[in-house]
Design a protein around this motif. Structure first.
Motif, PDB file in Angstrom:
ATOM      1  N   THR A  10       0.814  -1.218   0.000  1.00  0.00           N
ATOM      2  CA  THR A  10       0.000   0.000   0.000  1.00  0.00           C
ATOM      3  C   THR A  10       0.844   1.262   0.000  1.00  0.00           C
ATOM      4  O   THR A  10       0.300   2.360   0.086  1.00  0.00           O
ATOM      5  N   ASP A  11       2.192   1.108  -0.120  1.00  0.00           N
ATOM      6  CA  ASP A  11       3.048   2.289  -0.213  1.00  0.00           C
ATOM      7  C   ASP A  11       2.842   2.954  -1.568  1.00  0.00           C
ATOM      8  O   ASP A  11       2.690   2.271  -2.588  1.00  0.00           O
ATOM      9  N   PRO A  12       2.861   4.294  -1.624  1.00  0.00           N
ATOM     10  CA  PRO A  12       2.706   4.968  -2.916  1.00  0.00           C
ATOM     11  C   PRO A  12       3.802   4.548  -3.881  1.00  0.00           C
ATOM     12  O   PRO A  12       4.976   4.488  -3.523  1.00  0.00           O
ATOM     13  N   PHE A  13       3.403   4.203  -5.114  1.00  0.00           N
ATOM     14  CA  PHE A  13       4.300   3.889  -6.242  1.00  0.00           C
ATOM     15  C   PHE A  13       5.057   2.579  -6.059  1.00  0.00           C
ATOM     16  O   PHE A  13       5.976   2.301  -6.810  1.00  0.00           O
ATOM     17  N   GLY A  31       1.618   1.502  -9.167  1.00  0.00           N
ATOM     18  CA  GLY A  31       1.793   1.417  -7.728  1.00  0.00           C
ATOM     19  C   GLY A  31       0.920   2.387  -6.966  1.00  0.00           C
ATOM     20  O   GLY A  31       1.198   2.685  -5.804  1.00  0.00           O
ATOM     21  N   LEU A  32      -0.142   2.934  -7.596  1.00  0.00           N
ATOM     22  CA  LEU A  32      -1.000   3.910  -6.923  1.00  0.00           C
ATOM     23  C   LEU A  32      -2.379   3.354  -6.581  1.00  0.00           C
ATOM     24  O   LEU A  32      -3.084   3.912  -5.757  1.00  0.00           O
ATOM     25  N   GLY A  33      -2.805   2.242  -7.223  1.00  0.00           N
ATOM     26  CA  GLY A  33      -4.151   1.723  -6.996  1.00  0.00           C
ATOM     27  C   GLY A  33      -4.399   1.379  -5.549  1.00  0.00           C
ATOM     28  O   GLY A  33      -5.346   1.871  -4.925  1.00  0.00           O
ATOM     29  N   LEU A  34      -3.537   0.518  -4.957  1.00  0.00           N
ATOM     30  CA  LEU A  34      -3.726   0.112  -3.566  1.00  0.00           C
ATOM     31  C   LEU A  34      -3.423   1.256  -2.611  1.00  0.00           C
ATOM     32  O   LEU A  34      -4.005   1.339  -1.529  1.00  0.00           O
ATOM     33  N   VAL A  94      -3.995   4.535  -3.146  1.00  0.00           N
ATOM     34  CA  VAL A  94      -5.187   5.386  -3.136  1.00  0.00           C
ATOM     35  C   VAL A  94      -6.318   4.672  -2.391  1.00  0.00           C
ATOM     36  O   VAL A  94      -7.048   5.280  -1.603  1.00  0.00           O
ATOM     37  N   SER A  95      -6.473   3.358  -2.629  1.00  0.00           N
ATOM     38  CA  SER A  95      -7.529   2.608  -1.952  1.00  0.00           C
ATOM     39  C   SER A  95      -7.346   2.636  -0.441  1.00  0.00           C
ATOM     40  O   SER A  95      -8.309   2.818   0.313  1.00  0.00           O
ATOM     41  N   ALA A  96      -6.084   2.437   0.020  1.00  0.00           N
ATOM     42  CA  ALA A  96      -5.827   2.475   1.459  1.00  0.00           C
ATOM     43  C   ALA A  96      -6.176   3.844   2.042  1.00  0.00           C
ATOM     44  O   ALA A  96      -6.700   3.945   3.159  1.00  0.00           O
ATOM     45  N   GLY A  97      -5.895   4.913   1.281  1.00  0.00           N
ATOM     46  CA  GLY A  97      -6.242   6.249   1.755  1.00  0.00           C
ATOM     47  C   GLY A  97      -7.745   6.446   1.874  1.00  0.00           C
ATOM     48  O   GLY A  97      -8.235   7.040   2.840  1.00  0.00           O
ATOM     49  N   ILE A  98      -8.489   5.917   0.904  1.00  0.00           N
ATOM     50  CA  ILE A  98      -9.950   6.038   0.952  1.00  0.00           C
ATOM     51  C   ILE A  98     -10.509   5.270   2.142  1.00  0.00           C
ATOM     52  O   ILE A  98     -11.380   5.751   2.869  1.00  0.00           O
ATOM     53  N   VAL A  99      -9.996   4.051   2.359  1.00  0.00           N
ATOM     54  CA  VAL A  99     -10.464   3.251   3.498  1.00  0.00           C
ATOM     55  C   VAL A  99     -10.168   3.967   4.812  1.00  0.00           C
ATOM     56  O   VAL A  99     -10.980   3.967   5.743  1.00  0.00           O
ATOM     57  N   LYS A 100      -8.992   4.584   4.893  1.00  0.00           N
ATOM     58  CA  LYS A 100      -8.632   5.322   6.105  1.00  0.00           C
ATOM     59  C   LYS A 100      -9.593   6.479   6.336  1.00  0.00           C
ATOM     60  O   LYS A 100      -9.986   6.767   7.479  1.00  0.00           O
TER      61      LYS A 100
END
Length: 604
Positions: A532-535, A546-549, A551-557
């Protein structure tokens, strides 16, 4: 006797130079002076390998250096000629000699095959070629043992010519110099390398190459010479005479001692060790005791200041990294915003003709049903007839079904376009509402339905019943679900592997959960903490950003949820999305969450 011999040699060299100037063709008169009153010294260009230490190489200042270079310059001094040293790739230097771009080639091994095209001086040293191997290389003690193996060899070198001519069963892998061959061997390319033993050990030590070493006894002892083309053979007389002079005056031995001899450490007896140790240690101890307190104080202050500087540097580095991460995220967000505008525009353009179909198809169906009475009468009176190239008796039932299928397809297009527009819109706090997780999953599946059908023939959807609602942005959560399903599809190596999407309610943590389970290639343990690290991506070569997960982790947070990964390489991955369920007690909290940020403690 020594002076007489030396004088005779100098006289011989002078005579040879005169003869050389006399016999050279007019095109090469630039080497000899035509002015009897002010004769010019002969100038020749000597070529060599730019990276073959310790024999010849370019030093840190980019200047030619090494045993061969210093020997050539010493030859110039004793023979009275001017020498220009030119180093390059060995294969290029071989070609430069053939083209006449250089006059003499230094450090070339003598062979009968080469002697047919070029002329050699007397040998001035010998070079041992050895087999270099890795720890995992097969056993080999001779060239015959390397049949069928990949052997790294400098292109155009003596070993390259010999293997190509006499050992066709060895797979020759050309390298542009000896160091390149050793570096490639250390990196796992090829099985062996054939390199000069002296040069190879020198390069391994200087470059810190690990895991490679010479094995067995040397396989070839090459005579090292100067060489030139047949039309300049007179130059070799000068070279041979100069070599004799250098050996006679001791210069040759000094150069060998400097470049080619590795001195052995002197052996000291234990008695000498104790005696010299006492003479050195006693004064040192006295000095050490006197300066101990002072040095301790300085060390403490230096350590404190060093620690402060390290902390400061660490803060600056972290701030720099954070800035770079945010800049990259901003750039990507801007691109995604542009993509969203484009998607909305495309959706609008699709909706216009699709709306026309949705409006006209029911009318066409009603019209056909109204015309059926007339057509049936005509059929009864005149028998079967063609409609659209097919019998009316068949088309009477198929046309209504075709029109119905077209309306259903147009409705499906409408739903997909609606979902696409919702997905492309940026989520905001105003979008937060009570959501049915099953409806969000169904909308997401419509967006990725094509990807699922292409990726697997074993897709399972399990929607939990009576799920409590969650509070959030449908568009943002839908974005997370789409990312998780697409990642699972990309992990499936073939269509026989299964993909499962399931929703449920976890009473233990009062959360609605979504599980995406695939039987794909899995994720290695060393990558699980970074996915889930950027890039960060393991699919860079196939276009992953490397942005999909991330961005997803940020939305979940943002929704106070959790995203957990469990994976076994080769067997598959399970991703669990957990979002807080809305209960009677959480209604007020949901309302406040829509108006401002919540503390970090309000999480699952």
């Amino acid at each position: 006797m020594y002076d007489i011999t030396r004088g005779a040699l100098r006289l011989c060299v002078a005579c040879l130079a005169v003869v050389f100037c006399a016999v050279l063709p007019p095109a090469r008169d630039a080497f000899c002076s035509t002015n009897a009153t002010a004769p010019e010294r002969l100038t020749i260009t000597i070529g060599g390998d730019l990276h073959y230490p310790p024999y010849e190489f370019l030093d840190a200042l980019g200047e030619p250096n090494g045993f061969n270079v210093e020997l050539s310059r010493a030859l110039a001094r004793v023979t009275g000629i001017n020498v220009q040293i030119r180093l390059g790739l060995w294969q290029n230097m071989r070609e430069a000699l053939d083209k006449g771009e250089i006059d003499v080639l230094q450090g070339i091994s003598h062979s009968a095959e080469r002697a047919q095209k070029i002329r050699f001086s007397d040998p001035y040293t010998t070079v041992e070629y050895s087999i270099f191997a890795r720890e995992d290389s097969p056993m080999a003690a001779s060239l015959a043992d390397m049949a069928g193996r990949a052997v790294l060899v400098e292109e155009g070198g003596a070993m390259f010519d010999m293997l190509r001519r006499f050992y066709p069963r060895i797979s020759v892998s050309p390298a542009y110099n000896h160091e390149n061959a050793l570096r490639r061997l250390a990196a796992g390319h090829g099985d062996f390398a054939l390199v000069s033993k002296t040069a190879g050990k020198y390069m391994i030590q200087m470059n810190g190459l690990k895991g490679i070493r010479p094995v067995g006894t040397p396989i070839s002892l090459e005579r090292y010479c100067y060489a030139t083309t047949p039309d300049k053979e007179q130059l070799l007389e000068l070279v041979n005479s100069g070599l004799e002079m250098l050996k006679a005056n001791g210069t040759y031995a000094e150069l060998c001692e400097k470049w080619l001899v590795v001195p052995e450490p002197d052996k000291i007896s234990w008695a000498d060790v104790f005696r010299y140790g006492a003479l050195i240690l006693v004064p040192l101890l006295l000095i050490l005791v006197g300066s101990l307190v002072w040095s301790r104080m300085l060390q403490r202050k230096v350590a404190e200041r060093t620690h402060e500087l390290q902390l400061e540097i660490a803060r600056h580095l972290e701030a720099k990294k954070e800035l770079e991460r945010k800049q990259k995220v901003i750039i990507h967000s801007d691109r995604m915003a542009t993509l969203g505008v484009m998607a909305s525009g495309i959706a609008h353009e699709i909706n216009n003709p699709n709306g026309t179909m949705l409006m006209n198809l029911p009318i066409m169906l009603d019209s056909f049903e109204d015309a059926l009475e007339v057509l049936d009468v005509y059929y009864e009176e005149n028998g079967d007839f063609l409609m659209g190239g097919l019998p009316y008796s068949r088309m009477r039932n198929e046309i209504p079904q075709m029109l119905t299928d077209m309306m259903e397809g147009a409705q499906r297009i409408k739903h997909i376009v609606h979902d696409l527009k919702d997905f492309s819109r940026k989520g905001e706090q105003a979008d937060m509402e009570r959501l049915d997780m099953n409806h969000v999953v169904e909308a997401s599946l419509r967006l990725v339905n094509n990807a699922i059908r292409k990726s697997t023939n074993a897709f399972t959807l399990s929607l939990g019943s009576d799920l409590p609602p969650v509070f959030g942005s449908s568009r943002r959560i839908q974005q997370v679900v789409v990312n998780l399903i697409l990642n699972a599809c990309q992990a499936l190596p073939d269509t026989s592997r299964a993909l499962t999407v399931a929703t449920s309610y976890d009473e233990g943590i009062n959360a609605v959960t979504l599980q995406v389970i695939d039987e794909g290639v899995g994720i290695s343990a060393k990558h699980l903490d970074n996915i889930t690290d950027p890039f960060f991506t393991t699919k860079r070569e196939s276009g992953g950003t490397g942005l999909g997960l991330s961005v997803s982790a940020g939305i979940v947070k943002e929704h106070f949820g959790a995203l957990d990964f469990e994976s076994t390489p080769g067997k598959g991955t399970t991703v669990t999305l957990s979002l807080p369920a809305m209960t009677d007690d959480s209604e007020a909290g949901a309302a406040s969450a829509s108006t401002g940020p919540q503390p970090d403690g309000a999480r699952i």
